[in-house]
Design an enzyme around this catalytic site. Structure first.
Site, PDB file in Angstrom:
ATOM      1  N   THR A 287     -58.303   3.656  12.828  1.00 10.45           N
ATOM      2  CA  THR A 287     -58.633   3.352  11.875  1.00 10.45           C
ATOM      3  C   THR A 287     -60.326   4.359  11.540  1.00 10.45           C
ATOM      4  O   THR A 287     -60.106   5.321  11.075  1.00 10.45           O
ATOM      5  CB  THR A 287     -59.491   2.301  10.797  1.00 10.45           C
ATOM      6  OG1 THR A 287     -60.235   1.141  11.777  1.00 10.45           O
ATOM      7  CG2 THR A 287     -58.657   1.964  10.293  1.00 10.45           C
ATOM      8  N   THR A 288     -61.238   3.918  13.008  1.00  7.79           N
ATOM      9  CA  THR A 288     -62.189   5.203  12.694  1.00  7.79           C
ATOM     10  C   THR A 288     -60.933   6.544  13.232  1.00  7.79           C
ATOM     11  O   THR A 288     -62.020   7.379  12.892  1.00  7.79           O
ATOM     12  CB  THR A 288     -62.768   4.724  13.984  1.00  7.79           C
ATOM     13  OG1 THR A 288     -63.105   3.623  13.950  1.00  7.79           O
ATOM     14  CG2 THR A 288     -63.894   4.882  14.049  1.00  7.79           C
TER      15      THR A 288
HETATM   16  P1  ADP Z   1     -60.077   3.155  16.045  1.00  9.66           P
HETATM   17  O1  ADP Z   1     -60.508   2.720  15.071  1.00  9.66           O
HETATM   18  O2  ADP Z   1     -59.752   4.800  15.807  1.00  9.66           O
HETATM   19  O3  ADP Z   1     -59.139   2.636  17.153  1.00  9.66           O
HETATM   20  P2  ADP Z   1     -62.062   2.160  18.587  1.00  9.66           P
HETATM   21  O4  ADP Z   1     -63.275   2.149  18.766  1.00  9.66           O
HETATM   22  O5  ADP Z   1     -60.884   1.105  18.688  1.00  9.66           O
HETATM   23  O6  ADP Z   1     -61.275   3.429  16.818  1.00  9.66           O
HETATM   24  O7  ADP Z   1     -61.798   3.277  19.405  1.00  9.66           O
HETATM   25  C1  ADP Z   1     -60.231   4.127  19.666  1.00  9.66           C
HETATM   26  C2  ADP Z   1     -60.549   5.620  20.583  1.00  9.66           C
HETATM   27  O8  ADP Z   1     -61.075   4.327  22.111  1.00  9.66           O
HETATM   28  C3  ADP Z   1     -59.044   5.470  20.798  1.00  9.66           C
HETATM   29  O9  ADP Z   1     -58.870   6.860  21.169  1.00  9.66           O
HETATM   30  C4  ADP Z   1     -58.874   4.791  22.711  1.00  9.66           C
HETATM   31  O10 ADP Z   1     -57.628   5.580  23.346  1.00  9.66           O
HETATM   32  C5  ADP Z   1     -60.113   5.175  22.973  1.00  9.66           C
HETATM   33  N1  ADP Z   1     -60.393   3.729  24.170  1.00  9.66           N
HETATM   34  C6  ADP Z   1     -60.350   2.837  24.134  1.00  9.66           C
HETATM   35  N2  ADP Z   1     -60.523   2.161  25.204  1.00  9.66           N
HETATM   36  C7  ADP Z   1     -60.513   2.682  26.399  1.00  9.66           C
HETATM   37  C8  ADP Z   1     -61.277   3.364  27.699  1.00  9.66           C
HETATM   38  N3  ADP Z   1     -60.888   2.514  28.345  1.00  9.66           N
HETATM   39  N4  ADP Z   1     -61.731   4.108  27.833  1.00  9.66           N
HETATM   40  C9  ADP Z   1     -61.747   5.070  27.049  1.00  9.66           C
HETATM   41  N5  ADP Z   1     -61.390   4.870  25.879  1.00  9.66           N
HETATM   42  C10 ADP Z   1     -61.080   4.437  26.037  1.00  9.66           C
END
Ligand code: ADP
Ligand code: MG
Length: 535
Positions: free
Chosen positions: A95-96
């Site tokens: 969503t973000t």
């Molecule tokens: P959303 O609501 O978009 O899912 P998140 O706060 O869950 O937002 O962040 C998602 C982003 O963080 C994605 O681009 C994902 O690839 C990245 N991400 C998740 N875990 C990691 C990690 N361990 N290292 C780098 N990026 C990450």
């Protein structure tokens, strides 16, 4: 008469903004919403503390939750909230990302508008870019199946990143994958995620069956039934007044006795039919009369009453029982099975666990956590993990995260723009740049030089290291696939779709008419800067 007298077609007091002015204001409002959630992106994303009008506090990192909880009044800003909702409904995660990309698309279109490029031209370019982007994403994604436990667990862990469940991430991810594999499925309703404050996150468990917020109805009924034979009844075990002879006039005690006996005979009869079906556990969607409870207990049947319809459906899927809507029709073939049905007190409240079902098509996950806020956020993390795993298994395609997919997408879109030329090329390039907001934001969250990281990231991709992204924790670039940061393709395709559609919609508006009677500000109300809302 003066021929230049203005003609009024709208009622007095109507607020109206038109042309560039309308666009600028709409874009500004939408961007503001996107900026608000931007800092929560990724594993090092910050949390937001939301306090509602009655003082309830929510602490979360979840974009959808934030936008759900805060009250947004601006119409264009509301469209951004819609983006988050759609993303949440369709995928459950990302969503973000979707909101942030929308904000950036609008920011880029503003720059194009300033160069006097007509909105229609921008929209056309964005559309072309969107179609190409979906094609590119499809091409660079990788195939997986529901048997790829390892990859699915990585997807679950990536989905939970930053949602305050770090400590128990491994075990929660395993449960999420096990749950999806057990139901074999696509339907999110088949996995019920319940939360109960108390214990710790490690106490979170997968129930191969269902857990329901009910208790065994009578004290003399067994609270633990092994090899349960389960009946599901959508009918009351009560004698309705209309069913007895309401006309009988009781003139002496024997008649009263007869009346009571008749009622008790009817209840006994109902209980007999239930018992004859061969069940030892009964879940009833309606009420069960006290006397019927007593008879059921005597016959060794444990029962729960007023079970929710949705839970009845899940019970059916988990145990193989049929929900029967009349006691008369209940037969042996309607009975389902579970290895164990038990009532357990969890954090001071009774719950019924229907466990050890054979090949259940519906399962439950009971999320635990020490405090209310911990358990709430853990449940949100589990929701994202389960849905992420489901959509990965459903579409059968995954991509690497950490901004790697977006950098690659951006690079390929730029290549494509070259082949298009004209003014659309500008819009396609703007689209390509907008997508880079994801790696840029992740890079910024490391606290290191974000521009530096981004430049290096681009050059890694030029060299063919297509899985390179931002290791947010270490603050350096790495192969995200090797690092186990994997996401379902659907998160990305849906984000691109919603983001481009929403920005298109906002760009198309060049006239905002706000009527006096709407919840907007009163005409000529507060002077500017006094907190009055300006559309
Ligand atoms: P959303 O609501 O978009 O899912 P998140 O706060 O869950 O937002 O962040 C998602 C982003 O963080 C994605 O681009 C994902 O690839 C990245 N991400 C998740 N875990 C990691 C990690 N361990 N290292 C780098 N990026 C990450
Ligand atoms: Mg997420």
């Amino acid at each position: 008469m003066n021929g230049t007298q203005p003609i009024f077609i709208l009622p007095e007091g109507t607020l109206r903004t038109t042309g560039r002015d309308a666009q600028t204001k709409n874009i500004a409002a939408a961007k503001e919403v996107a900026d608000n959630v931007r800092t929560t992106l990724g594993p090092k994303g910050m949390d937001k503390m939301l306090v509602d009008s009655i003082g309830d506090v929510t602490i979360t990192n979840d974009g959808a939750t934030i936008l759900n909880e805060i009250e947004i009044v601006h119409p264009a800003a509301k469209m951004i909230v819609e983006v988050a909702k759609t993303q949440d409904d369709e995928v459950g995660d990302g969503t973000t990302t979707a909101v942030v990309v929308t904000g950036e698309l609008l920011k880029k279109s503003e720059q194009l508008l300033e160069q006097n490029i007509h909105p229609t031209m921008i929209i056309r370019g964005f559309r072309q870019a969107k179609i190409k982007a979906l094609e590119i994403l499809q091409k660079i994604s990788e195939d997986i199946t529901i048997d790829d436990t390892d990859t699915l667990e990585k997807i679950a862990m990536t989905a939970m990143t930053g949602k305050g469940s770090e400590a128990a991430k491994d075990s929660l991810a395993k449960l999420a994958v096990q749950a999806v594999k057990t139901v074999g499925g696509r339907n999110r309703d088949d996995i019920k995620i319940e939360k109960k404050q108390g214990g710790s996150m490690d106490d979170t468990e997968l129930i191969k069956g269902i857990v329901i917020d009910k208790e065994i109805v009578h004290a003399n009924m067994s609270k633990s039934v092994k090899n349960a034979k389960i009946a599901l009844l959508d009918a009351a075990m009560e004698v309705k007044e209309t069913e007895t002879n309401a006309e009988i006039r009781i003139t002496d005690p024997t008649q009263l006795q007869a009346f009571i006996e008749q009622e008790s005979r009817m209840l006994k009869d109902m209980v007999k039919k239930v018992v004859d079906s061969g069940c030892n556990v009964l879940f009833c969607q309606k009420g069960i009369d006290d006397l019927a409870q007593h008879y059921l207990a005597k016959q060794g049947v444990s029962a729960a009453r007023r079970v929710k319809k949705s839970d009845m459906e899940k019970l059916a899927k988990a145990t193989g029982a049929n929900v029967v809507s009349s006691i008369e029709e209940l037969s042996k073939t309607d009975i389902g099975e579970a290895g164990l049905v038990e009532e357990v007190k969890i954090a001071g409240e009774e719950m019924i666990f229907v466990r050890e079902c054979k090949d259940p098509k519906s399962v439950s996950i009971l999320v635990r956590g020490g405090t209310e806020h911990v358990v709430d956020e853990a449940k949100r993390a589990m929701d994202d993990a389960v849905l992420g795993v489901m959509s990965a298994a459903e579409i059968g395609k995954v991509v690497s995260g950490g901004g790697s997919i977006e950098i690659e997408l951006s690079r390929k879109l730029r290549e494509y723009a070259e082949t298009v030329g004209g003014r659309e090329q500008l819009a396609i390039n703007a689209f390509a740049e907008a997508v880079e907001i994801i790696p840029r934001t992740l890079a910024e969250s490391t606290g290191k030089d974000a521009i530096d990281l981004l430049v290096n990231l681009r050059s890694q991709h030029e060299k063919g290291n297509t899985n390179y992204g931002v290791d947010v924790i270490k603050g350096e670039l790495t192969d995200m696939k090797k690092a186990g940061v994997v996401e379902p393709l659907k998160i990305k395709t849906q984000a691109i779709k919603s983001a481009s559609e929403a920005s298109e919609m906002i760009l198309r508006i060049d006239d905002v008419i706000t009527s006096k009677t709407s919840s907007g500000p009163p005409a000529g109300g507060m002077p500017p800067g006094m907190g009055g809302m300006e559309y």
